[in-house]
Design an enzyme around this catalytic site. Structure first.
Site, PDB file in Angstrom:
ATOM      1  N   PRO A  18       0.846  -1.199   0.000  1.00 32.81           N
ATOM      2  CA  PRO A  18       0.000   0.000   0.000  1.00 32.81           C
ATOM      3  C   PRO A  18       0.876   1.241   0.000  1.00 32.81           C
ATOM      4  O   PRO A  18       1.840   1.312   0.762  1.00 32.81           O
ATOM      5  CB  PRO A  18      -0.782  -0.114   1.316  1.00 32.81           C
ATOM      6  CG  PRO A  18       0.074  -0.971   2.196  1.00 32.81           C
ATOM      7  CD  PRO A  18       0.815  -1.907   1.293  1.00 32.81           C
ATOM      8  N   GLN A  73      -6.524  -1.622   2.770  1.00 28.63           N
ATOM      9  CA  GLN A  73      -5.910  -1.359   4.075  1.00 28.63           C
ATOM     10  C   GLN A  73      -6.622  -0.202   4.772  1.00 28.63           C
ATOM     11  O   GLN A  73      -6.862   0.832   4.160  1.00 28.63           O
ATOM     12  CB  GLN A  73      -4.429  -0.992   3.913  1.00 28.63           C
ATOM     13  CG  GLN A  73      -3.739  -0.818   5.250  1.00 28.63           C
ATOM     14  CD  GLN A  73      -2.345  -0.232   5.124  1.00 28.63           C
ATOM     15  OE1 GLN A  73      -2.173   0.880   4.659  1.00 28.63           O
ATOM     16  NE2 GLN A  73      -1.345  -0.968   5.552  1.00 28.63           N
ATOM     17  N   CYS A 103       2.352   2.775   9.909  1.00 28.17           N
ATOM     18  CA  CYS A 103       2.563   4.119   9.354  1.00 28.17           C
ATOM     19  C   CYS A 103       3.254   5.024  10.367  1.00 28.17           C
ATOM     20  O   CYS A 103       2.781   5.194  11.488  1.00 28.17           O
ATOM     21  CB  CYS A 103       1.243   4.735   8.914  1.00 28.17           C
ATOM     22  SG  CYS A 103       1.506   6.355   8.189  1.00 28.17           S
ATOM     23  N   GLY A 227       7.073  -1.987  -2.529  1.00 31.64           N
ATOM     24  CA  GLY A 227       6.495  -0.663  -2.713  1.00 31.64           C
ATOM     25  C   GLY A 227       7.267   0.147  -3.728  1.00 31.64           C
ATOM     26  O   GLY A 227       7.016   0.086  -4.933  1.00 31.64           O
TER      27      GLY A 227
HETATM   28  C1  LIG Z   1       4.766   7.203  -0.975  1.00 33.63           C
HETATM   29  C2  LIG Z   1       4.565   6.100   0.022  1.00 33.63           C
HETATM   30  C3  LIG Z   1       3.330   5.899   0.603  1.00 33.63           C
HETATM   31  C4  LIG Z   1       3.140   4.871   1.533  1.00 33.63           C
HETATM   32  N1  LIG Z   1       1.886   4.648   2.044  1.00 33.63           N
HETATM   33  C5  LIG Z   1       1.661   3.578   2.859  1.00 33.63           C
HETATM   34  C6  LIG Z   1       0.344   3.241   3.274  1.00 33.63           C
HETATM   35  O1  LIG Z   1      -0.640   3.888   2.890  1.00 33.63           O
HETATM   36  N2  LIG Z   1       0.218   2.166   4.110  1.00 33.63           N
HETATM   37  C7  LIG Z   1       1.286   1.414   4.525  1.00 33.63           C
HETATM   38  O2  LIG Z   1       1.104   0.445   5.256  1.00 33.63           O
HETATM   39  N3  LIG Z   1       2.529   1.696   4.107  1.00 33.63           N
HETATM   40  C8  LIG Z   1       2.736   2.743   3.281  1.00 33.63           C
HETATM   41  N4  LIG Z   1       3.995   2.985   2.792  1.00 33.63           N
HETATM   42  C9  LIG Z   1       5.086   2.057   3.142  1.00 33.63           C
HETATM   43  C10 LIG Z   1       5.190   0.946   2.085  1.00 33.63           C
HETATM   44  O3  LIG Z   1       4.016   0.167   2.030  1.00 33.63           O
HETATM   45  C11 LIG Z   1       6.390   0.019   2.370  1.00 33.63           C
HETATM   46  O4  LIG Z   1       6.216  -0.576   3.624  1.00 33.63           O
HETATM   47  C12 LIG Z   1       7.723   0.790   2.375  1.00 33.63           C
HETATM   48  O5  LIG Z   1       7.796   1.672   1.277  1.00 33.63           O
HETATM   49  C13 LIG Z   1       8.930  -0.174   2.356  1.00 33.63           C
HETATM   50  O6  LIG Z   1       8.880  -1.003   1.230  1.00 33.63           O
HETATM   51  P1  LIG Z   1       9.756  -0.703  -0.112  1.00 33.63           P
HETATM   52  O7  LIG Z   1      11.187  -0.595   0.301  1.00 33.63           O
HETATM   53  O8  LIG Z   1       9.462  -1.875  -1.007  1.00 33.63           O
HETATM   54  O9  LIG Z   1       9.248   0.614  -0.646  1.00 33.63           O
HETATM   55  C14 LIG Z   1       4.209   4.016   1.892  1.00 33.63           C
HETATM   56  C15 LIG Z   1       5.465   4.227   1.302  1.00 33.63           C
HETATM   57  C16 LIG Z   1       5.654   5.235   0.383  1.00 33.63           C
HETATM   58  C17 LIG Z   1       7.002   5.423  -0.259  1.00 33.63           C
END
Ligand SMILES: Cc1cc2nc3c(=O)[nH]c(=O)nc-3n(C[C@H](O)[C@H](O)[C@H](O)COP(=O)(O)O)c2cc1C
Length: 327
Positions: A18, A73, A103, A227
């Protein structure tokens, strides 16, 4: 290779994480159409806004059949509101409902939601148990290592989720205090996996197909959640799925990238109003042109463009130029 979240097959075991302001229906559909993704997740939804029936929130929650399996979510701090929100989510018909306990944004933490729940495991337990009883679709929970280095209670929270009926958990292997700093600590994912019997999805810093395979091999996690890597390379899931099957990875051509960007941007332009559309287009252009020749020049140019039409023209010209140079 497939994992079950409740009765929902996640095949391949790869989840689009998400991301607020990113994983809207256009982006989810782009990722789904490229292929290789097991579940796509909606950007987080405030339980209070959902229960309040805010039109903007309800609009965010629209999805189509082609996106399935899809997870929605929700976040919040009040158990009754979360229960009511989860019931409404179930009525909308997604495959999975997820609770956000990771978050780190101040706005969310101040309301004692998101990662703040890792500082109040009693409340977290009550929330998981109550929401679980209220809905019949699988419930999952996404969290971090803990609030900070002195409070790394992810194993305790994972066990609480499991004991209260969660069908799977996903962990971003950083503390809330870290936000996105430092490296994700994958060995902690291995510890969580060892402690639980429900599926564990590892999350954090998977940017290339090899990263996903390495995370699974090093941690034993059941699947991988991605993400930011998917925003720079929407083909990432397809490439990981190919590697999992032992096939070779194909890189998108410049023409593939152009088609994807223009299709995505046309949809944003049709759907969103002027200023909001421009903001979204700028954000995605930054990610999508990462690593392309003259990408920086385009990124500078688009900051000065006043409207969506000139923006789309600039992106088309940019690709014409690189395709001509390559010819
Ligand atoms: C722009 C942005 C928005 C995000 N929004 C959410 C969210 O709405 N809910 C959530 O659980 N995590 C959110 N995250 C965290 C991501 O889901 C993920 O846990 C985090 O980016 C680490 O994974 P990655 O290294 O693959 O990006 C967000 C991350 C980014 C960069």
């Amino acid at each position: 290779m497939s994992v079950l979240i409740g009765k929902v097959p996640v095949d391949p075991p790869l989840i689009l994480a998400p991301m607020a302001g990113v994983t809207d229906r256009d982006f989810r559909l782009i990722i789904r159409r490229i292929g290789g993704v097991g579940v796509v997740t909606m950007e987080f939804i405030s339980s209070r806004a959902l229960v309040g029936g805010y039109p903007k929130t309800l609009e965010l929650m629209e999805f189509c059949e082609e996106e399935r399996p899809l997870s929605i979510q929700i976040y919040g701090s009040d158990v009754d509101t979360m229960v009511e929100a989860a019931r409404t989510v179930e009525q909308l018909g997604p495959d999975i409902c997820d609770i956000n306990m990771g978050c780190p944004a101040n706005k969310v933490l101040a309301g004692c939601a998101g990662a703040a729940l890792m500082g109040d495991l009693k409340l977290a337990e009550k929330m998981v148990g109550s929401v679980r009883k209220a809905i019949s679709i699988p419930l999952t929970v996404k969290f971090r290592l803990g609030l900070n280095d002195t409070c790394r209670n992810y194993i305790e929270l994972g066990k609480i989720c499991e004991a209260n009926g969660a069908a799977a958990v996903a962990m971003h292997a950083r503390t809330a205090k870290q936000m996105f700093r430092g490296d994700a600590e994958w060995p902690e994912i291995a510890r969580l996996k060892e402690a639980l019997s429900i599926p564990v999805f590892g999350n954090g810093d998977v940017r290339a197909p090899e990263d996903a395979l390495r995370m699974m091999a090093e941690t034993g996690c059941d699947g991988v959640m991605i993400g930011r890597g998917a925003t720079k390379n929407p083909w990432l899931f397809q490439q990981i799925a190919a590697r999992m099957e032992g096939s070779s990875v194909t890189e998108p051509t410049v023409a593939d990238r152009r088609d994807l960007i223009l299709t995505h941007f046309q949809r944003v332009a049709e759907r969103e109003e002027g200023r909001f559309a421009l903001h979204k287009l700028r954000k995605f252009t930054g990610w999508y042109t990462h690593g392309l020749p003259h990408g920086r020049k385009l990124r500078q140019r688009i900051n000065e463009l006043p409207d969506v039409e000139s923006f789309l023209r600039a992106v088309e010209e940019f690709f014409e130029e690189i395709l001509e140079e390559a010819a």
